[in-house]
Design an enzyme around this catalytic site. Structure first.
Site, PDB file in Angstrom:
ATOM      1  N   ARG A  65       0.815  -1.215   0.000  1.00 53.02           N
ATOM      2  CA  ARG A  65       0.000   0.000   0.000  1.00 53.02           C
ATOM      3  C   ARG A  65       0.855   1.275   0.000  1.00 53.02           C
ATOM      4  O   ARG A  65       0.380   2.344   0.386  1.00 53.02           O
ATOM      5  CB  ARG A  65      -0.992   0.032   1.167  1.00 53.02           C
ATOM      6  CG  ARG A  65      -2.003  -1.107   1.128  1.00 53.02           C
ATOM      7  CD  ARG A  65      -3.160  -0.838   2.073  1.00 53.02           C
ATOM      8  NE  ARG A  65      -4.155  -1.907   1.981  1.00 53.02           N
ATOM      9  CZ  ARG A  65      -4.218  -2.929   2.820  1.00 53.02           C
ATOM     10  NH1 ARG A  65      -3.353  -3.025   3.802  1.00 53.02           N
ATOM     11  NH2 ARG A  65      -5.140  -3.851   2.664  1.00 53.02           N
ATOM     12  N   HIS A 124      -4.741  14.659 -26.052  1.00 54.67           N
ATOM     13  CA  HIS A 124      -4.522  13.308 -25.536  1.00 54.67           C
ATOM     14  C   HIS A 124      -5.677  12.344 -25.810  1.00 54.67           C
ATOM     15  O   HIS A 124      -5.446  11.142 -25.924  1.00 54.67           O
ATOM     16  CB  HIS A 124      -4.237  13.357 -24.036  1.00 54.67           C
ATOM     17  CG  HIS A 124      -2.868  13.862 -23.705  1.00 54.67           C
ATOM     18  ND1 HIS A 124      -2.442  15.133 -24.031  1.00 54.67           N
ATOM     19  CD2 HIS A 124      -1.815  13.265 -23.087  1.00 54.67           C
ATOM     20  CE1 HIS A 124      -1.195  15.306 -23.616  1.00 54.67           C
ATOM     21  NE2 HIS A 124      -0.794  14.185 -23.041  1.00 54.67           N
ATOM     22  N   LYS A 129       0.472  11.017 -11.480  1.00 49.05           N
ATOM     23  CA  LYS A 129      -0.234   9.983 -12.239  1.00 49.05           C
ATOM     24  C   LYS A 129       0.716   8.843 -12.577  1.00 49.05           C
ATOM     25  O   LYS A 129       1.884   9.082 -12.895  1.00 49.05           O
ATOM     26  CB  LYS A 129      -0.778  10.554 -13.555  1.00 49.05           C
ATOM     27  CG  LYS A 129      -2.084  11.296 -13.460  1.00 49.05           C
ATOM     28  CD  LYS A 129      -2.556  11.633 -14.878  1.00 49.05           C
ATOM     29  CE  LYS A 129      -3.879  12.327 -14.903  1.00 49.05           C
ATOM     30  NZ  LYS A 129      -4.320  12.612 -16.290  1.00 49.05           N
ATOM     31  N   ASN A 174      -5.121  17.400 -20.802  1.00 43.84           N
ATOM     32  CA  ASN A 174      -5.418  16.323 -21.750  1.00 43.84           C
ATOM     33  C   ASN A 174      -5.622  16.835 -23.177  1.00 43.84           C
ATOM     34  O   ASN A 174      -6.026  16.063 -24.051  1.00 43.84           O
ATOM     35  CB  ASN A 174      -6.677  15.560 -21.291  1.00 43.84           C
ATOM     36  CG  ASN A 174      -6.442  14.799 -20.004  1.00 43.84           C
ATOM     37  OD1 ASN A 174      -5.386  14.216 -19.800  1.00 43.84           O
ATOM     38  ND2 ASN A 174      -7.420  14.822 -19.119  1.00 43.84           N
ATOM     39  N   ARG A 206      -7.395  20.273 -14.035  1.00 47.09           N
ATOM     40  CA  ARG A 206      -6.332  19.414 -14.554  1.00 47.09           C
ATOM     41  C   ARG A 206      -6.704  18.771 -15.889  1.00 47.09           C
ATOM     42  O   ARG A 206      -5.821  18.357 -16.648  1.00 47.09           O
ATOM     43  CB  ARG A 206      -5.974  18.337 -13.521  1.00 47.09           C
ATOM     44  CG  ARG A 206      -4.766  17.503 -13.927  1.00 47.09           C
ATOM     45  CD  ARG A 206      -4.273  16.590 -12.812  1.00 47.09           C
ATOM     46  NE  ARG A 206      -3.107  15.839 -13.244  1.00 47.09           N
ATOM     47  CZ  ARG A 206      -2.316  15.131 -12.438  1.00 47.09           C
ATOM     48  NH1 ARG A 206      -2.570  15.077 -11.144  1.00 47.09           N
ATOM     49  NH2 ARG A 206      -1.281  14.479 -12.915  1.00 47.09           N
ATOM     50  N   HIS A 264       4.259   8.656 -28.004  1.00 45.50           N
ATOM     51  CA  HIS A 264       3.244   9.423 -27.294  1.00 45.50           C
ATOM     52  C   HIS A 264       3.195  10.878 -27.750  1.00 45.50           C
ATOM     53  O   HIS A 264       2.121  11.410 -28.071  1.00 45.50           O
ATOM     54  CB  HIS A 264       3.493   9.360 -25.785  1.00 45.50           C
ATOM     55  CG  HIS A 264       2.549  10.202 -24.989  1.00 45.50           C
ATOM     56  ND1 HIS A 264       1.228   9.866 -24.809  1.00 45.50           N
ATOM     57  CD2 HIS A 264       2.724  11.387 -24.344  1.00 45.50           C
ATOM     58  CE1 HIS A 264       0.632  10.801 -24.073  1.00 45.50           C
ATOM     59  NE2 HIS A 264       1.510  11.731 -23.783  1.00 45.50           N
ATOM     60  N   GLU A 282       4.646  18.150 -26.050  1.00 43.95           N
ATOM     61  CA  GLU A 282       4.099  18.520 -24.746  1.00 43.95           C
ATOM     62  C   GLU A 282       4.482  19.951 -24.369  1.00 43.95           C
ATOM     63  O   GLU A 282       3.700  20.670 -23.740  1.00 43.95           O
ATOM     64  CB  GLU A 282       4.578  17.538 -23.669  1.00 43.95           C
ATOM     65  CG  GLU A 282       4.046  16.122 -23.815  1.00 43.95           C
ATOM     66  CD  GLU A 282       2.606  15.944 -23.348  1.00 43.95           C
ATOM     67  OE1 GLU A 282       1.981  16.954 -22.935  1.00 43.95           O
ATOM     68  OE2 GLU A 282       2.101  14.815 -23.410  1.00 43.95           O
ATOM     69  N   LYS A 322       2.676  23.010 -14.857  1.00 45.22           N
ATOM     70  CA  LYS A 322       2.098  21.712 -14.461  1.00 45.22           C
ATOM     71  C   LYS A 322       1.850  21.674 -12.955  1.00 45.22           C
ATOM     72  O   LYS A 322       0.782  21.234 -12.496  1.00 45.22           O
ATOM     73  CB  LYS A 322       3.049  20.584 -14.879  1.00 45.22           C
ATOM     74  CG  LYS A 322       2.580  19.163 -14.511  1.00 45.22           C
ATOM     75  CD  LYS A 322       1.513  18.650 -15.442  1.00 45.22           C
ATOM     76  CE  LYS A 322       1.058  17.223 -15.133  1.00 45.22           C
ATOM     77  NZ  LYS A 322       1.900  16.187 -15.724  1.00 45.22           N
ATOM     78  N   GLU A 380      -7.756  15.408 -11.012  1.00 43.47           N
ATOM     79  CA  GLU A 380      -8.343  15.610 -12.339  1.00 43.47           C
ATOM     80  C   GLU A 380      -9.870  15.640 -12.311  1.00 43.47           C
ATOM     81  O   GLU A 380     -10.551  14.960 -13.082  1.00 43.47           O
ATOM     82  CB  GLU A 380      -7.849  14.528 -13.307  1.00 43.47           C
ATOM     83  CG  GLU A 380      -7.935  14.940 -14.774  1.00 43.47           C
ATOM     84  CD  GLU A 380      -7.350  13.901 -15.703  1.00 43.47           C
ATOM     85  OE1 GLU A 380      -8.099  13.039 -16.154  1.00 43.47           O
ATOM     86  OE2 GLU A 380      -6.132  13.976 -15.963  1.00 43.47           O
ATOM     87  N   HIS A 397      -4.263   9.214 -27.423  1.00 40.89           N
ATOM     88  CA  HIS A 397      -4.241   7.875 -26.812  1.00 40.89           C
ATOM     89  C   HIS A 397      -4.870   6.837 -27.730  1.00 40.89           C
ATOM     90  O   HIS A 397      -4.391   5.698 -27.833  1.00 40.89           O
ATOM     91  CB  HIS A 397      -4.960   7.899 -25.464  1.00 40.89           C
ATOM     92  CG  HIS A 397      -4.172   8.553 -24.373  1.00 40.89           C
ATOM     93  ND1 HIS A 397      -4.675   8.780 -23.117  1.00 40.89           N
ATOM     94  CD2 HIS A 397      -2.901   9.035 -24.354  1.00 40.89           C
ATOM     95  CE1 HIS A 397      -3.766   9.368 -22.370  1.00 40.89           C
ATOM     96  NE2 HIS A 397      -2.679   9.534 -23.098  1.00 40.89           N
TER      97      HIS A 397
END
Length: 349
Positions: free
Chosen positions: A113, A239, A135, A236, A232, A255, A176, A218, A228, A243
């Site tokens: 954990r 993206h 993330k 994306n 946030r 990417h 990016e 960022k 998000e 993706h």
């Protein structure tokens, strides 16, 4: 530049690796491993270990690239932690690009954990984007479909890594970089335009500035919306299309290149849906750097993949589209409507 916040300690400068020993000592971990891939590890592992002489450090090597971002790699890391006697006070350091950071962060967040985790990003893309914000995850029937939010204890962004990148990998990160200007800072977009040659030649002072500015943007966005649920989501931009394109290419399209295509498509869609009038300027800058803005993949297939995206809500596709350079908005579009608009706007792209 040093940022102290709940996202961990973030150090951005040429020579940030000089802080590595101090940061590890501050944590007093019971064990330390460096997770890297079979490309970066050959070049940088021994050099990085030189910064922490006198400490036993285990090397854990994973497959490079998106094809290694899977359950097999995750299981390999968990097994290494178990066999090595790792505890919650042990530290896993990700040395590499976004894939290494994502799988190391996910393994660290889930083993017992949560064990200590740190980032030493080596690519432009990971320095300005994926190493910041917590993330992580793996690909599973789609891009990043399984993962957690888990902040590293520290992130060392050493810009000297950028000088050694193959040019294609440098461009992968520039997508990016350009994204930040489009979503929240018109002046930064202009700076990238005006310093094209210096950026292309990787001049140190210019590289340092763009990395610092991207990290600050960022951090500010994630501090306001870590999980998000609102702001946030603007990160994306490009993206949702990107993706889907990555997956349909079987991850042969990198990417950043997929995101560049996604931004190009999103700008064309925005021109139709929101009246965005600066499409040519955005697409022109992407093309100037040699980044793609369209694809031969059938758009019906792309839309079908986008419906499965984790950002899709209640059967609608969630898109980030620009209103003007430096400002974007989030819209929800029905699948059939998006397919119709794409067919129209991409006919002559």
């Amino acid at each position: 530049m040093i940022i102290e916040c709940r996202l961990g300690r973030i150090i951005v400068e040429r020579g940030a690796l000089n802080f590595l020993e101090r940061e590890i000592d501050r944590m007093k971990p019971s064990k330390v491993c460096i997770v890297t891939d079979n490309v970066v590890g050959k070049i940088w592992f021994d050099k990085v270990v030189e910064y922490i002489k006198g400490r036993d450090v285990e090397k854990v090597e994973v497959e490079a690239g998106e094809r290694g971002k899977n359950l097999k790699t995750l299981t390999l890391l968990w097994r290494k932690f178990i066999d090595g006697g790792y505890t919650r006070k042990s530290l896993a350091i990700a040395l590499g690009g976004g894939v290494v950071g994502d799988v190391t962060g996910f393994a660290s967040s889930t083993f017992m954990r949560g064990i200590y985790f740190a980032q030493v990003p080596t690519t432009l893309l990971s320095q300005v984007d994926s190493s910041i914000g917590g993330k992580n995850g793996i690909n599973f029937h789609g891009k990043n479909m399984i993962g957690t939010f888990y902040q590293p204890s520290f992130t060392l962004v050493d810009t000297k890594f950028i000088r050694t990148l193959p040019y294609e990998e440098f461009l992968n990160g520039m997508a990016e970089v350009i994204k930040y200007g489009i979503i929240c800072d018109r002046k930064f977009f202009k700076y990238v335009e005006e310093n094209f040659e210096a950026i292309k030649n990787r001049e140190e002072n210019v590289l340092n500035r763009i990395v610092e500015e991207c990290v600050k943007m960022k951090v500010n966005i994630v501090l306001e919306d870590e999980r998000e649920e609102g702001l946030r989501r603007i990160l994306n931009f490009g993206h949702t299309f990107g993706h889907a394109i990555e997956k349909l290419s079987h991850y042969r399209i990198k990417h950043g290149f997929a995101v560049s295509i996604g931004m190009g498509i999103a700008c064309r869609v925005a021109e139709k849906l929101t009246g965005f009038s600066e499409k040519s300027q955005v697409i022109g800058l992407l093309k100037r750097f040699g980044l793609p803005t369209t694809t031969r993949i059938e758009f019906k297939r792309i839309v079908e993949e986008m419906v499965k995206d984790k950002k899709a809500w209640y059967g609608k596709i969630v898109l980030v589209v620009p209103e003007e350079i430096g400002k974007v908005t989030v819209i929800e579009v029905e699948k059939t409507e998006l397919a119709r608009v794409l067919e129209e706007v991409m006919a002559n792209a």
